[in-house]
Design a protein around this motif. Structure first.
Motif, PDB file in Angstrom:
ATOM      1  N   ASP A   1     -14.379   3.064  11.225  1.00 14.87           N
ATOM      2  CA  ASP A   1     -15.326   2.495  12.187  1.00 14.87           C
ATOM      3  C   ASP A   1     -14.510   1.631  13.140  1.00 14.87           C
ATOM      4  OD1 ASP A   1     -17.316   1.267  13.596  1.00 14.87           O
ATOM      5  OD2 ASP A   1     -18.611   0.973  11.852  1.00 14.87           O
ATOM      6  N   THR A   2     -14.365   2.101  14.367  1.00  9.27           N
ATOM      7  CA  THR A   2     -13.469   1.410  15.314  1.00  9.27           C
ATOM      8  C   THR A   2     -14.174   0.291  16.078  1.00  9.27           C
ATOM      9  OG1 THR A   2     -13.976   3.111  16.932  1.00  9.27           O
ATOM     10  CG2 THR A   2     -11.962   3.389  15.650  1.00  9.27           C
ATOM     11  N   ARG A   3     -15.438   0.068  15.726  1.00 12.52           N
ATOM     12  CA  ARG A   3     -16.142  -1.023  16.411  1.00 12.52           C
ATOM     13  C   ARG A   3     -15.676  -2.370  15.855  1.00 12.52           C
ATOM     14  NH1 ARG A   3     -22.157   0.457  15.220  1.00 12.52           N
ATOM     15  NH2 ARG A   3     -21.151   1.006  13.256  1.00 12.52           N
ATOM     16  N   ASN A   4     -15.660  -3.370  16.752  1.00  6.07           N
ATOM     17  CA  ASN A   4     -15.287  -4.712  16.306  1.00  6.07           C
ATOM     18  C   ASN A   4     -16.372  -5.284  15.411  1.00  6.07           C
ATOM     19  OD1 ASN A   4     -12.839  -4.823  17.613  1.00  6.07           O
ATOM     20  ND2 ASN A   4     -13.750  -5.584  19.512  1.00  6.07           N
TER      21      ASN A   4
ATOM     22  N   LEU B   1     -11.962  -5.048  12.633  1.00  2.00           N
ATOM     23  CA  LEU B   1     -12.854  -3.877  12.615  1.00  2.00           C
ATOM     24  C   LEU B   1     -13.928  -4.008  11.548  1.00  2.00           C
ATOM     25  CD1 LEU B   1     -10.184  -1.048  12.947  1.00  2.00           C
ATOM     26  CD2 LEU B   1     -11.570  -2.074  14.760  1.00  2.00           C
TER      27      LEU B   1
ATOM     28  N   GLY C   1      -2.496  -0.963  12.611  1.00  2.00           N
ATOM     29  CA  GLY C   1      -3.195   0.315  12.643  1.00  2.00           C
ATOM     30  C   GLY C   1      -2.284   1.526  12.623  1.00  2.00           C
TER      31      GLY C   1
END
Lengths: 427, 252
Positions: free
Chosen positions: A4-7, B117, B87
């Motif tokens: 999940d690349t959302r902050n 994240l 990452g």
């Protein structure tokens, strides 16, 4: 297995959780550090509460006097201040004709003469103890002008207190008791009250029997512990028929200039001093300035000790976790992330200490008040320790600021570690 | 992506110990591709750990050029190296290095916190399942065996979806069977995820399980063996055209 690349909007909560777990790793050490901060905060909050409460008590006591200026016999201003608020021994008197001279001053809105004397109450009430409360303050007042000066004064109601009133004209055996004076002696309206008064120049006291015709409601001022007599009767019993203790005055217009002008007019009288309320307040505040400075010094020392304790604890924690910090950096933690984590731990210790210390101060405020009052007579009635939400708020804010600075060095040190060295050092 | 994830030329790392200069690494050329498992062998003090510290941007070279995931890293400051690592690189250390106060799940999700994240619980479950620890998700490290802790460390290293997995003696504290299962896991991740795996080991049997074995001595490469040709099948069609070129480049 997608990332999940959302902050994460709640990222701080995760740092918070990690910080809590880190602190719980060494519960005794963390607990002792929190206790150190709590102790410092307790002292600081108690001091703040004392400063605030004492000033408030002074303001209330003086405001409840009803007058802005008083004229009294020349003497020590400290004694004058104490006499105003509590009565006292070694009273000084001024000639009664000063009242006649001063009351014609056009700037006066109202004026009331007060005669204060100290009587003995041995054998007067039901108590036979030999405590230091064997004396009572007797105030001789002129009811009409006294009521104008203190319109809020009211008589206690209820069973045993009904029909409370001021003295009948010409009555020679009637007294009105302040709330605490009546409570202490367990007197009600209609009861007898005895007082031994030593007339001026006489070696032996004369016992008088009075009838209680009224008991005043609690005012939180010196009136609560006072026994009131008609002024002429009081002067007669004390053997000072032509003397007064205080002239209480309310000016039509009260400010520094008017006060100065009034003072200048009446300082020409040789026997009197004119004392403004602000002057009395300042005098009373200065009475406890030394005590407050000493307590403040203790508070500062406690804060410094707590500050060093917090730094030491966090530094030890950082040292113990050197390898972990290296790992966290290897996992992608920036310098700011490590700084934030360590800083958060420090602030949490201080915050926990601040909350515990504030709670302790609130719970123990009664004890603190008794201790402070036991140290010295502060010349005011009512509570002198007022721990308000604002005081607690400032203490908590101060502790957070303390944590902010205490955490700077350990956090900087941790965040500045090079991952390779940190990992190797801790291995 | 051209298939090469790490490329180093004339890589040197010198330390100053008093008046003496220690040449921990003295001119190493190395090239590592996507989906490749490279074992670095050698006796203690040969420079294995120094080499992987440099390749994983935990340390900066004294001299030479180094490109990681397409970014030149020689001469970068610590703060800049962090940005390269984030990452891209996953780490597995010999001592497991799990945070003792965190559960298995919390340890595995830790890198996401530092990357800012969100946690995807489904991904956490899948990764724990991949390393065979589904039933240990809520356990603390102290409740795990050495092999389980190492699997947690691997899961943690994989959580942020790195391109490169760096493992320093990952089997050093494990028994033979557990060590073999860890190596098998690396091979599966390389084959299925295209993960480049660099591992150091004393164990020649584990080292021989890699695609390529590099032997160091006194800070220099003394032997490089291709044990298994690169698996073309593991490469995506987009990267296949570049493979032969890059292999040539690596061999220069």
């Amino acid at each position: 297995m997608n990332i999940d690349t959302r902050n994460d909007p709640f990222i701080l909560r995760r740092y918070f959780t990690l910080a809590v777990k880190n602190l719980r790793r060494r519960p005794v050490r963390t607990g002792l550090t929190v206790a150190g901060v709590a102790l410092a905060v307790t002292v600081a909050v108690s001091l703040g509460g004392f400063m605030l409460g004492y000033r408030g008590a002074i303001d209330k006591s003086i405001d409840m006097l009803g007058f802005q200026v008083m004229i009294m016999a020349k003497g020590c201003p400290y004694e004058a201040a104490t006499m105003m608020l509590k009565g006292g021994t070694g009273l000084l008197y001024l000639p009664a004709d000063v009242y006649e001279k001063v009351k014609s001053d056009a700037s006066i809105a109202s004026i009331t003469p007060i005669f204060v004397g100290v009587a003995q109450k041995q054998g007067s009430g039901i108590r036979e103890d030999q405590s230091e409360t064997n004396f009572l303050i007797v105030s001789g007042i002129e009811v009409a002008s006294y009521q104008v000066m203190k319109p809020w004064v009211a008589f206690k109601k209820g069973p045993g207190y009904a029909d409370g009133r001021w003295f009948s004209p010409g009555a020679r055996n009637e007294v009105v008791l302040g709330f605490e004076a009546a409570e202490y002696e367990q007197r009600k309206v209609g009861d007898s009250f005895y007082a031994s008064i030593t007339p001026a120049g006489q070696p032996n006291p004369v016992q008088h029997e009075f009838k209680v015709v009224g008991v005043l409601e609690r005012s939180g001022t010196q009136d609560d512990g006072t026994v009131f007599l008609p002024i002429d009767l009081a002067r007669e019993f004390f053997g000072r028929p032509n003397q007064l203790t205080i002239l209480g005055i309310r000016l039509k217009e009260f400010n520094a200039i008017k006060m100065r002008q009034f003072e200048t007019r009446w300082l020409s009288l040789p026997e009197v001093q004119v004392v403004g309320l602000q002057q009395v307040k300042n005098t009373l505040v200065s009475l406890v300035a030394t005590a407050q400075t000493m307590i403040a010094a203790v508070a500062v020392i406690a804060i410094i000790v707590a500050f060093i304790g917090v730094i030491n604890t966090i530094l030890m924690s950082v040292y113990e976790r050197t390898s972990e910090i290296g790992i966290m950096k290897a996992l992608g933690a920036r310098r700011g992330s490590i700084f934030q984590l360590i800083w958060l731990e420090t602030v949490m210790i201080c915050l926990a200490g601040a909350l515990a210390g504030s709670l302790l101060a609130v719970v123990g405020s009664g004890v603190v008040e008794r201790l402070i009052k036991a140290m010295a007579d502060f010349g005011v009635s009512g509570s002198i320790v007022a721990i308000t939400p604002a005081v607690i708020g400032y203490a908590v804010l101060g502790a957070v600021i303390l944590g902010f600075f205490a955490g700077l060095y350990p956090a900087w040190r941790a965040s500045s570690m090079r991952p390779v060295e940190a990992i190797n050092k801790g291995a | 992506m051209n298939g090469i994830v790490i490329e180093a030329h004339r890589l040197k790392r010198y330390y100053q110990r008093g008046s003496e200069t220690v040449k921990a690494l003295d001119g190493v050329d190395i090239c590592i591709r996507q989906g490749e498992i490279v074992s670095i062998l050698g006796p203690s003090g040969s420079g294995k750990t120094t080499l992987i510290n440099l390749l994983s941007c935990l340390d900066a070279p004294t001299e030479g050029t180094l490109t990681v995931a397409g970014k030149p890293v020689a001469g970068l400051s610590e703060d800049e190296l962090v940005e390269v690592r984030r990452g891209v690189l996953g780490f597995v250390f010999q001592q497991f290095s799990l945070l003792p106060t965190l559960t298995v799940t919390e340890n595995v999700e830790l890198p996401l916190m530092f990357l800012g994240l969100r946690v995807n619980p489904q991904r956490t479950r899948e990764i724990l399942a991949a390393v065979g620890l589904s039933d240990r998700a809520s356990h603390l490290p102290q409740e795990l065996s050495g092999g389980q802790m190492q699997r947690v460390a691997i899961a943690r290293a994989l959580m942020a979806g790195p391109k490169i997995l760096v493992a320093d003696e990952p089997t050093g504290n494990l028994d033979k069977a557990t060590g073999e299962s860890i190596i098998a896991l690396f091979k599966r991740l390389a084959a299925e995820e295209g993960l480049a795996v660099i591992l150091t080991t004393h164990n020649t049997a584990f080292g021989a399980a890699a695609d390529r074995a590099i032997t160091l001595e006194d800070g220099r490469i003394v032997k490089e063996e291709v044990l298994k040709p690169p698996s073309i099948a593991s490469l995506t069609p987009a990267t296949m055209t570049g493979v032969s070129v890059q292999v040539d480049q690596c061999n220069e």
